[in-house]
Write a protein that holds these residues in place. Structure first.
Motif, PDB file in Angstrom:
ATOM      1  N   LEU A  37       0.756  -1.247   0.307  1.00  0.00           N
ATOM      2  CA  LEU A  37      -0.420   0.046  -0.693  1.00  0.00           C
ATOM      3  C   LEU A  37       0.858   0.921  -0.074  1.00  0.00           C
ATOM      4  O   LEU A  37       0.336   2.324   0.114  1.00  0.00           O
ATOM      5  N   VAL A  51      -8.671   2.216  -3.148  1.00  0.00           N
ATOM      6  CA  VAL A  51      -8.954   0.743  -2.975  1.00  0.00           C
ATOM      7  C   VAL A  51     -10.225   0.791  -2.042  1.00  0.00           C
ATOM      8  O   VAL A  51     -10.328   1.036  -1.458  1.00  0.00           O
ATOM      9  N   ILE A  54      -8.607  -5.975  -1.465  1.00  0.00           N
ATOM     10  CA  ILE A  54      -7.399  -7.249  -1.606  1.00  0.00           C
ATOM     11  C   ILE A  54      -7.820  -8.127  -0.986  1.00  0.00           C
ATOM     12  O   ILE A  54      -8.725  -8.804   0.018  1.00  0.00           O
ATOM     13  N   ILE A  63      -4.955  -6.288  -5.863  1.00  0.00           N
ATOM     14  CA  ILE A  63      -5.505  -4.957  -5.125  1.00  0.00           C
ATOM     15  C   ILE A  63      -6.453  -4.424  -6.761  1.00  0.00           C
ATOM     16  O   ILE A  63      -5.959  -4.619  -7.656  1.00  0.00           O
TER      17      ILE A  63
END
Length: 97
Positions: A37, A51, A54, A63
């Motif tokens: 990240l 985002v 995940i 992602i």
């Protein structure tokens, strides 16, 4: 007799140290996810969109943002010394709609 006790104690301390050197599954994955990240390559592959998910894959993580997805490969490296194992991440090309 004392030499034997010293050797046994030494082995016990050595193996106990190695057991404590490994990270738990939570902290290991947390370390990897922080690295992913924090990657500019990941942000650029997602076109700087937030985002949304995940997902763990066989080779690492996927992602996803609103309209893009990127696959991340995690390559684990054996440590040369006592301590947690290292890793490298490889960011695949982003796929956007």
């Amino acid at each position: 007799m004392k030499l034997t006790n010293l050797a046994v104690t030494g082995f016990a301390l050595f193996f106990a140290g190695q057991a404590h050197a490994a990270l738990s599954g939570y902290w290991d994955s947390s370390k990897i996810l922080h690295s992913i990240l924090g990657s500019n390559d990941v942000a650029n592959s997602l076109k700087q969109q937030p985002v949304e998910s995940i997902t763990r894959t066989d080779s690492g993580y996927q992602i996803k943002s609103h309209s893009c997805a990127v696959d991340i490969t995690v390559e684990r490296m054996l440590p040369n010394k006592l301590g947690p194992s290292g890793f490298k991440i490889r960011v695949g090309p982003g796929h956007c709609q």
